[in-house]
Design an enzyme around this catalytic site. Sequence first.
Site, short mmCIF file in Angstrom:
data_model
loop_
_atom_site.label_atom_id
_atom_site.label_comp_id
_atom_site.label_asym_id
_atom_site.label_seq_id
_atom_site.Cartn_x
_atom_site.Cartn_y
_atom_site.Cartn_z
N ASP A 44 -0.95 -22.69 4.63
CA ASP A 44 0.09 -21.76 4.16
C ASP A 44 0.99 -22.49 3.17
N ALA A 94 -0.22 -15.72 -3.36
CA ALA A 94 0.87 -14.74 -3.35
C ALA A 94 0.45 -13.53 -2.53
N THR A 103 6.09 -15.72 1.23
CA THR A 103 5.04 -16.42 0.48
C THR A 103 5.45 -16.67 -0.97
N GLU A 163 5.04 -7.88 -14.46
CA GLU A 163 5.92 -6.95 -13.71
C GLU A 163 7.34 -7.48 -13.59
N TYR A 204 7.72 -6.64 -4.79
CA TYR A 204 6.72 -7.61 -5.29
C TYR A 204 7.22 -8.26 -6.58
N LYS A 206 8.22 -12.23 -7.39
CA LYS A 206 7.57 -13.04 -8.42
C LYS A 206 8.61 -13.53 -9.43
N ASN A 259 -2.34 -6.53 -15.99
CA ASN A 259 -3.25 -6.14 -14.89
C ASN A 259 -4.67 -6.66 -15.08
N LYS A 315 -6.44 -2.04 -5.33
CA LYS A 315 -5.83 -1.87 -6.65
C LYS A 315 -6.57 -0.74 -7.38
N ILE A 347 -8.43 0.00 -10.04
CA ILE A 347 -9.84 0.01 -10.48
C ILE A 347 -10.80 -0.27 -9.32
N ASN A 372 -3.49 5.59 -16.77
CA ASN A 372 -4.34 5.51 -15.58
C ASN A 372 -5.44 6.57 -15.58
N ASP A 432 3.86 10.29 -5.96
CA ASP A 432 4.05 9.11 -6.79
C ASP A 432 4.55 7.91 -5.98
P1 NAD Z 1 -4.95 -11.52 -4.18
O1 NAD Z 1 -4.04 -10.75 -3.30
O2 NAD Z 1 -6.33 -11.04 -4.43
O3 NAD Z 1 -5.10 -13.02 -3.61
C1 NAD Z 1 -4.03 -13.77 -3.13
C2 NAD Z 1 -4.59 -14.97 -2.39
O4 NAD Z 1 -3.47 -15.76 -1.92
C3 NAD Z 1 -5.41 -14.62 -1.15
O5 NAD Z 1 -6.57 -15.39 -1.11
C4 NAD Z 1 -4.49 -14.95 0.02
O6 NAD Z 1 -5.18 -15.32 1.20
C5 NAD Z 1 -3.70 -16.11 -0.56
N1 NAD Z 1 -2.39 -16.28 0.10
C6 NAD Z 1 -1.47 -15.31 0.39
N2 NAD Z 1 -0.41 -15.85 1.02
C7 NAD Z 1 -0.65 -17.19 1.09
C8 NAD Z 1 0.10 -18.28 1.63
N3 NAD Z 1 1.28 -18.10 2.20
N4 NAD Z 1 -0.44 -19.52 1.54
C9 NAD Z 1 -1.66 -19.72 0.97
N5 NAD Z 1 -2.41 -18.72 0.47
C10 NAD Z 1 -1.91 -17.47 0.52
O7 NAD Z 1 -4.14 -11.72 -5.53
P2 NAD Z 1 -4.65 -11.78 -7.05
O8 NAD Z 1 -4.71 -10.42 -7.58
O9 NAD Z 1 -5.83 -12.66 -7.12
O10 NAD Z 1 -3.39 -12.50 -7.73
C11 NAD Z 1 -3.32 -13.92 -7.80
C12 NAD Z 1 -2.03 -14.31 -8.50
O11 NAD Z 1 -2.00 -13.76 -9.81
C13 NAD Z 1 -0.77 -13.81 -7.81
O12 NAD Z 1 0.21 -14.82 -7.90
C14 NAD Z 1 -0.37 -12.59 -8.62
O13 NAD Z 1 1.03 -12.40 -8.57
C15 NAD Z 1 -0.82 -13.01 -10.00
N6 NAD Z 1 -1.17 -11.91 -10.91
C16 NAD Z 1 -2.06 -10.94 -10.52
C17 NAD Z 1 -2.43 -9.93 -11.41
C18 NAD Z 1 -3.42 -8.86 -11.02
O14 NAD Z 1 -3.59 -7.92 -11.78
N7 NAD Z 1 -4.08 -8.95 -9.88
C19 NAD Z 1 -1.89 -9.94 -12.70
C20 NAD Z 1 -0.98 -10.93 -13.07
C21 NAD Z 1 -0.64 -11.92 -12.17
O1 DAU Z 2 0.81 -6.05 -14.16
C1 DAU Z 2 0.31 -7.07 -13.35
C2 DAU Z 2 0.23 -6.58 -11.93
O2 DAU Z 2 -0.83 -5.65 -11.86
C3 DAU Z 2 0.02 -7.70 -10.92
O3 DAU Z 2 1.13 -8.55 -10.93
C4 DAU Z 2 -0.18 -7.14 -9.50
O4 DAU Z 2 -0.51 -8.18 -8.60
C5 DAU Z 2 -1.29 -6.13 -9.53
O5 DAU Z 2 -1.40 -5.52 -8.26
C6 DAU Z 2 -1.05 -5.06 -10.60
O6 DAU Z 2 0.06 -4.20 -10.24
P1 DAU Z 2 0.03 -2.60 -10.49
O7 DAU Z 2 0.97 -1.97 -9.55
O8 DAU Z 2 0.16 -2.29 -11.94
O9 DAU Z 2 -1.51 -2.34 -10.09
P2 DAU Z 2 -2.21 -1.21 -9.21
O10 DAU Z 2 -3.67 -1.37 -9.37
O11 DAU Z 2 -1.65 -1.12 -7.84
O12 DAU Z 2 -1.76 0.11 -9.98
C7 DAU Z 2 -2.12 0.31 -11.34
C8 DAU Z 2 -1.63 1.70 -11.75
O13 DAU Z 2 -2.39 2.69 -11.05
C9 DAU Z 2 -0.18 1.96 -11.39
O14 DAU Z 2 0.40 2.79 -12.38
C10 DAU Z 2 -0.27 2.71 -10.06
C11 DAU Z 2 -1.54 3.51 -10.23
N1 DAU Z 2 -2.30 3.79 -8.98
C12 DAU Z 2 -2.59 2.75 -8.16
C13 DAU Z 2 -3.28 2.94 -6.98
C14 DAU Z 2 -3.58 1.80 -6.04
C15 DAU Z 2 -2.73 5.08 -8.69
O15 DAU Z 2 -2.49 6.03 -9.48
N2 DAU Z 2 -3.43 5.29 -7.53
C16 DAU Z 2 -3.71 4.28 -6.65
O16 DAU Z 2 -4.33 4.55 -5.59
#
Ligand code: NAD
Ligand code: DAU
Length: 340
Positions: A60, A82, A99, A126, A151, A155, A180, A190, A192, A250, A273
Amino acid sequence: MSKLLVTGGAGFIGSNFVHYWLKIHPEDTVVNFDKLTYAGNLENLSDLKENPHHKFIKGDIANSDDVKGAMEGVDIVVNFAAESHVDRSIQDPAPFVLTNVVGTQVLLDNAKNAKVKRFHHVSTDEVFGALKLDSKEKFNEETKYNPNSPYAASKAASDHLVRAYYETYGLPITITNCSNNFGPFQYPEKLISLSITNLLEGDKVPVYGDGLYVRDWLYVEDHCSAIDLVLQKGKIGQTYCIGVDNDIPNIKVIRLILEALGFGEDKIEHVTDRPGHDRRYAIDAAKIKKELGWKPSFQFEEAINLTVKWYKENEKWWKSLRGKDYLEYYRKQYTQRRDQ
Ligand code: NAD
Ligand code: DAU
């Protein structure tokens, strides 16, 4: 030859990054440190079991004893760990603070004590809040922080701590704020990954509100190449924004997925929403392109098709994630939120 500590390397972007890094830099060693929350999955790393350059440690980032041992001999820290899902942060913000804020601070302290050569923090667009739908404005490195969800606020706090460790202690940091991501190994919560897996299960796609919210969609491999460049050439103390001008509503993203899978509009379901829903994100990535020469390699539609294909071919991977806990989360998030 470098030794990397990759936190959150069993999650979506982290596991893609570990694969990317070991392909491009096979001489390096990756210590993969992950708590294995609901989003962490060792199946994402199954092909690395025999690789002597990859070592997994369960731990952790908010626990200094766990982190201290993992930091031994490390040159570069890349912090992906995260809580990452906005909707879960609305349901329960506490783990996000633990975290994302406390965990990042504990990591920073240990990285400082271990005198690492680089601490790279993976962050999000974000933190900048929302842009207006009718404006041409984009986020860049100068944009004021204005986070709206728990969230995003957690961050933002982590980014501030990372900068503070640079200013106060001279820790050699870099930060990236990315848009994203989508691609293989994304947990099906998420937009997609949830849309594709719901459709493959015969379910509908839940669209929040009017569906006209805009995100800048980036294929995960392009995010990995950008972080690689920042680690090679980025300037210490600097932030780089990563995005690709794929600013798409979206509903249009969902229609592309429906088309790729051969479904029609009847598979769309409008639901209530998201509270505090950010209207539009868009990134101006001029700095990383101009200063470091970063260029994304994937076109959006091509990458959507690759992603759909990956989920079709890896049914076992995502079906095993849609168990009791997932269905409980899904029920809480989506039941009684149907508008029609
Ligand atoms: P994810 O939720 O798929 O993965 C997060 C990982 O972190 C998991 O493997 C989880 O087990 C681990 N984790 C959570 N808490 C922990 C802790 N306390 N100690 C150790 N490990 C821990 O997330 P992701 O989508 O792969 O995002 C990764 C990073 O990128 C995050 O920091 C997120 O904020 C950032 N980010 C994500 C997106 C996106 O679109 N997914 C975009 C921009 C930035
Ligand atoms: O912008 C970067 C971020 O993108 C990352 O920091 C986050 O970790 C990641 O989760 C993502 O955040 P969003 O909130 O933008 O992603 P999400 O896929 O949850 O949603 C994308 C868009 O789609 C948003 O406008 C909400 C909408 N949505 C999402 C879900 C899950 C829907 O309309 N229906 C849904 O079921």
